[in-house]
Design a protein around this motif. Structure first.
Motif, PDB file in Angstrom:
ATOM      1  N   ASP A  10      46.708  40.111  52.918  1.00  0.00           N
ATOM      2  CA  ASP A  10      47.180  38.808  53.410  1.00  0.00           C
ATOM      3  C   ASP A  10      48.483  38.983  54.192  1.00  0.00           C
ATOM      4  N   PRO A  11      48.454  38.777  55.515  1.00  0.00           N
ATOM      5  CA  PRO A  11      49.656  38.977  56.330  1.00  0.00           C
ATOM      6  C   PRO A  11      50.836  38.092  55.914  1.00  0.00           C
ATOM      7  N   ALA A  12      50.571  36.865  55.493  1.00  0.00           N
ATOM      8  CA  ALA A  12      51.665  35.976  55.068  1.00  0.00           C
ATOM      9  C   ALA A  12      52.329  36.510  53.806  1.00  0.00           C
ATOM     10  N   VAL A  13      51.522  36.976  52.863  1.00  0.00           N
ATOM     11  CA  VAL A  13      52.086  37.545  51.630  1.00  0.00           C
ATOM     12  C   VAL A  13      52.890  38.791  51.963  1.00  0.00           C
ATOM     13  N   GLN A  14      52.393  39.604  52.869  1.00  0.00           N
ATOM     14  CA  GLN A  14      53.131  40.811  53.236  1.00  0.00           C
ATOM     15  C   GLN A  14      54.467  40.473  53.897  1.00  0.00           C
ATOM     16  N   ARG A  15      54.489  39.449  54.748  1.00  0.00           N
ATOM     17  CA  ARG A  15      55.763  39.013  55.361  1.00  0.00           C
ATOM     18  C   ARG A  15      56.723  38.503  54.293  1.00  0.00           C
ATOM     19  N   TRP A  16      56.212  37.719  53.339  1.00  0.00           N
ATOM     20  CA  TRP A  16      57.040  37.194  52.245  1.00  0.00           C
ATOM     21  C   TRP A  16      57.599  38.342  51.402  1.00  0.00           C
ATOM     22  N   GLU A  17      56.749  39.277  51.033  1.00  0.00           N
ATOM     23  CA  GLU A  17      57.187  40.408  50.202  1.00  0.00           C
ATOM     24  C   GLU A  17      58.231  41.248  50.936  1.00  0.00           C
ATOM     25  N   ASN A  18      58.038  41.458  52.217  1.00  0.00           N
ATOM     26  CA  ASN A  18      59.034  42.212  52.990  1.00  0.00           C
ATOM     27  C   ASN A  18      60.358  41.466  53.037  1.00  0.00           C
ATOM     28  N   LEU A  19      60.312  40.158  53.202  1.00  0.00           N
ATOM     29  CA  LEU A  19      61.527  39.352  53.194  1.00  0.00           C
ATOM     30  C   LEU A  19      62.212  39.417  51.833  1.00  0.00           C
ATOM     31  N   MET A  20      61.446  39.271  50.752  1.00  0.00           N
ATOM     32  CA  MET A  20      62.019  39.286  49.406  1.00  0.00           C
ATOM     33  C   MET A  20      62.624  40.645  49.069  1.00  0.00           C
ATOM     34  N   SER A  21      62.104  41.697  49.661  1.00  0.00           N
ATOM     35  CA  SER A  21      62.644  43.046  49.413  1.00  0.00           C
ATOM     36  C   SER A  21      64.101  43.168  49.841  1.00  0.00           C
ATOM     37  N   ASN A  22      64.541  42.311  50.753  1.00  0.00           N
ATOM     38  CA  ASN A  22      65.950  42.331  51.157  1.00  0.00           C
ATOM     39  C   ASN A  22      66.883  41.909  50.034  1.00  0.00           C
ATOM     40  N   TYR A  23      66.356  41.196  49.063  1.00  0.00           N
ATOM     41  CA  TYR A  23      67.164  40.635  47.982  1.00  0.00           C
ATOM     42  C   TYR A  23      66.951  41.345  46.647  1.00  0.00           C
TER      43      TYR A  23
END
Length: 110
Positions: free
Chosen positions: A74-87
């Motif tokens: 799921d591309p949206a989940v992957q974008r979310w997970e990548n964003l959350m990895s910053n925190y």
């Protein structure tokens, strides 16, 4: 209905923690849908300092393996997970590439 509890640490930076909490006040609709689609009926996340604690109540059809497979596709989940990895900060005792770590229940009042 089953219940799982997981933990994760955030980076120790007040600005990052505030941003993380803000993201969770405005979770993307695609993420909420993917959570429901996986069979997660209820989910709550709590924080103290940098430690997060998540409680998930799941249907009998839920599986961590199926959720991971669906998330990877799921591309949206992957974008979310990548964003959350910053925190998020990898727990020292967690297996490689593991963010949230499943906790063991050690007590239940009956």
């Amino acid at each position: 209905m089953r219940k799982y509890c997981l933990t994760l640490d955030l980076r120790d930076d007040p600005a990052l923690i505030a941003a993380y909490e803000d993201h969770h006040r405005h979770v993307w609709p695609e993420i909420v849908q993917s959570i429901h689609d996986a069979g997660i009926v209820q989910m709550e996340i709590y924080r103290v300092a940098t430690r997060l604690f998540m409680i998930m109540e799941v249907s009998d059809t839920f599986s961590f393996e199926a959720k991971a497979k669906a998330d990877a596709a799921d591309p949206a989940v992957q974008r979310w997970e990548n964003l959350m990895s910053n925190y998020q900060q990898h727990l020292s005792f967690a297996p490689a590439n593991t963010k949230w770590v499943l906790m063991d229940r050690i007590f239940k009042l009956t």
